[in-house]
Design an enzyme around this catalytic site. Structure first.
Site, PDB file in Angstrom:
ATOM      1  N   HIS A 139      20.914   1.333  53.385  1.00 58.31           N
ATOM      2  CA  HIS A 139      20.804   2.746  53.014  1.00 58.31           C
ATOM      3  C   HIS A 139      19.781   3.471  53.891  1.00 58.31           C
ATOM      4  CE1 HIS A 139      19.438   5.928  49.944  1.00 58.31           C
ATOM      5  NE2 HIS A 139      20.675   6.252  50.292  1.00 58.31           N
ATOM      6  N   HIS A 192      17.763  13.222  55.630  1.00 59.85           N
ATOM      7  CA  HIS A 192      18.285  13.287  54.268  1.00 59.85           C
ATOM      8  C   HIS A 192      18.016  14.626  53.588  1.00 59.85           C
ATOM      9  CE1 HIS A 192      18.036  12.822  49.856  1.00 59.85           C
ATOM     10  NE2 HIS A 192      19.114  12.071  50.020  1.00 59.85           N
TER      11      HIS A 192
END
Length: 289
Positions: A39, A81
């Site tokens: 991730h 992100h």
């Protein structure tokens, strides 16, 4: 439920590549175990969404990595992100008068000046926010595979077309690379747009649609990727019962799984993939199970 014969014929007519299979990745662990995806790279061990994070994932032996893509003020695609630069860079120090430090308000050159590693550890001081071009080239160099998330598409009109153009320019939309690429988003409209623009591409919806709505999502998404806490054996079975746009059963990648007990539980539910900040911990749990 989609008719598998019809869907398979449609996929063949489109000339799609052999689509990725979670259990076909030799580095996922034993056959039949969920695929493990790093991730934002191996983000427990290196600053997330940086080249260092995907290098760390490669060193740990993981071929699948996940990232997030946003767009700068001057139209460049960057891997980050948050929609703000504040959490993972020193933007407040470099540009103190530019609050709230949104990605869309900075040029690529300005973002390239920022330190995206010191917040994580002094050992990573000077690490930069990569452009998507830089990121794709490092993924290619590392022989990795990519789960690419389109982040906040409502902020960036046309970002789907732009990402696909860049992927094509970097050679990632040919038959061989399509087996190493999945594009996902929390926006169903964005996933649908990607599927319509590039039907051969594997796509995923982030979230947990109601079981009654799964058939609608199966028209444009090959995977349904919910938060691990929302998953159950029954939900995974309902997803698997439907075929996606390429005539294959829908798959489930759960996020973000970081401990052994949760990894084993999700594997027991039948999840096809586990997205993790600590992929080595998850892999060890699955191999030992």
């Amino acid at each position: 439920m989609h008719a598998r014969v019809v869907a398979t014929a449609a996929a063949a007519a489109l000339g799609t590549a052999t689509l990725f299979s979670p259990t076909s990745d030799a580095r996922a662990g034993e056959v039949g175990k969920p695929l493990v995806i790093a991730h934002r790279g191996a983000s427990a061990y290196a600053p997330e969404n940086t080249l260092a994070a995907i290098d760390k994932a490669a060193k740990l032996g993981f071929s699948w990595v996940e990232n997030d893509v946003q767009r700068t003020k001057d139209g460049r695609l960057v891997v980050l992100h948050d929609d703000s630069l504040r959490r993972t860079t020193n933007v407040e120090k470099v540009f103190p008068d530019r609050a709230p430090w949104k990605v869309k308000d900075f040029t690529a050159a300005e973002i390239a000046r920022l330190d995206a590693g010191s917040w994580f550890s002094p050992a990573y001081a000077g690490v930069r926010v990569p452009t998507l071009e830089q990121y794709m080239r490092r993924v290619e160099h590392n022989h990795e595979k990519l789960l690419l998330e389109i982040k906040n598409p409502e902020l960036y009109p046309g970002i789907e077309q732009q990402i696909l153009k860049l992927l094509g320019n970097e050679g990632w939309l040919d038959r061989r690379h399509l087996e190493r690429l999945i594009v996902q988003s929390f926006s169903a409209a964005s996933v649908r747009t990607v599927h319509e623009l590039k039907p051969a591409l594997t796509t995923a919806f982030l979230g947990k649609p109601p079981v009654t709505q799964l058939q609608r999502y199966a028209r444009f998404a090959d995977l349904v990727n919910p938060s691990y806490g929302s998953v159950s054996t029954g939900y995974v079975a309902s997803v698997h019962d439907l075929d996606g746009p390429h005539g294959r059963p829908l798959r489930v990648f759960a996020w973000t799984v970081n401990d052994a007990a949760t990894a084993r539980k999700l594997a027991g539910y039948g999840a096809d993939g586990l997205i993790s900040n600590k992929p080595d911990v998850v892999r060890a749990a699955l191999v030992a199970d």
